[in-house]
Design an enzyme around this catalytic site. Structure first.
Site, PDB file in Angstrom:
ATOM      1  N   LEU A  76      -6.445  -2.582  -9.338  1.00  0.00           N
ATOM      2  CA  LEU A  76      -7.797  -2.920  -9.785  1.00  0.00           C
ATOM      3  C   LEU A  76      -8.760  -3.274  -8.651  1.00  0.00           C
ATOM      4  CD1 LEU A  76      -6.891  -5.010 -12.961  1.00  0.00           C
ATOM      5  CD2 LEU A  76      -7.180  -2.533 -12.769  1.00  0.00           C
ATOM      6  N   CYS A  77      -8.312  -3.243  -7.395  1.00  0.00           N
ATOM      7  CA  CYS A  77      -9.231  -3.448  -6.268  1.00  0.00           C
ATOM      8  C   CYS A  77     -10.050  -2.181  -6.047  1.00  0.00           C
ATOM      9  CB  CYS A  77      -8.461  -3.757  -4.978  1.00  0.00           C
ATOM     10  SG  CYS A  77      -8.150  -5.490  -4.730  1.00  0.00           S
ATOM     11  N   HIS A  78     -11.312  -2.377  -5.761  1.00  0.00           N
ATOM     12  CA  HIS A  78     -12.171  -1.232  -5.462  1.00  0.00           C
ATOM     13  C   HIS A  78     -11.911  -0.730  -4.045  1.00  0.00           C
ATOM     14  CE1 HIS A  78     -14.390  -3.262  -8.702  1.00  0.00           C
ATOM     15  NE2 HIS A  78     -14.853  -2.062  -8.988  1.00  0.00           N
ATOM     16  N   MET A 114      -9.938  -9.840  -0.797  1.00  0.00           N
ATOM     17  CA  MET A 114      -8.593  -9.258  -0.892  1.00  0.00           C
ATOM     18  C   MET A 114      -8.237  -8.499   0.386  1.00  0.00           C
ATOM     19  SD  MET A 114      -7.443 -10.543  -3.534  1.00  0.00           S
ATOM     20  CE  MET A 114      -5.853  -9.793  -3.275  1.00  0.00           C
ATOM     21  N   GLU A 115      -9.211  -7.865   0.999  1.00  0.00           N
ATOM     22  CA  GLU A 115      -8.958  -7.141   2.242  1.00  0.00           C
ATOM     23  C   GLU A 115      -8.602  -8.105   3.368  1.00  0.00           C
ATOM     24  OE1 GLU A 115     -10.722  -4.437  -0.549  1.00  0.00           O
ATOM     25  OE2 GLU A 115     -11.259  -6.489  -0.022  1.00  0.00           O
ATOM     26  N   ASP A 129       8.913  -8.447  10.640  1.00  0.00           N
ATOM     27  CA  ASP A 129       9.693  -7.212  10.766  1.00  0.00           C
ATOM     28  C   ASP A 129      10.127  -6.962  12.203  1.00  0.00           C
ATOM     29  OD1 ASP A 129      10.805  -4.689   9.830  1.00  0.00           O
ATOM     30  OD2 ASP A 129       9.138  -3.756  10.897  1.00  0.00           O
TER      31      ASP A 129
END
Length: 160
Positions: A76-78, A114-115, A129
């Protein structure tokens, strides 16, 4: 706090928010994450002795790439045309940890929180990692939004 969830429609189903009527504004978000490790592992990184190469440079690039791919990762993120992504990584040797700060910016109709959060998270995951062969019990913590500007909701700054 009387805010409502924006990604839930009137039927209680997930939906992508329609931002077509929103105004284009300059939007910026800053997020952070930490990764705690032993003094020995941090020393390997800081002194350039890690056998996989420059851990911080790799994590920085991974964070930038992740910010650009956020809409592929988070439902749902653009998809956004980011104009700036910056990832800063600092060794905090006194605390045996690394601090990651990300900044994302654009002129658009929806925010870049969000980014920024994705950039900081993926940079931390990349450090994990690259170092897991040396230490498996590292801890990624305190992934949070520090500040955001722009848009209808205006300025937000996390409490110190």
């Amino acid at each position: 706090m009387s805010a409502t969830f924006t990604h839930i429609n009137q039927d209680g189903k997930a939906n992508m928010v329609d931002v077509s009527a929103k105004e284009v504004t300059v939007r910026q978000a800053i997020a952070e994450a930490y990764i705690e490790m032993s003094a020995e592992t941090l020393s390997l990184i800081v002194n350039g002795q890690h056998h996989k190469g420059d851990v911080f440079a790799t994590a920085r690039i991974a964070g930038i790439m992740a910010a650009k791919k956020t809409s592929d990762l988070i439902p749902l993120c653009h998809p956004l045309a980011l104009t700036k992504v910056e990832v800063s990584i600092t060794a905090e040797t006194q605390f045996n940890r690394v601090r990651i700060e990300s900044l994302c910016k654009l002129s658009g109709k929806t925010g870049v929180e969000m980014e920024a959060l994705t950039a900081a998270s993926v940079a931390a995951l990349t450090i994990y990692d690259m170092c897991k062969a040396v230490q498996k019990d590292m801890v990624i913590s305190t992934v949070k939004l520090l500040e955001k500007t722009g848009g209808k909701s205006g300025h937000f700054k996390a409490a110190e």
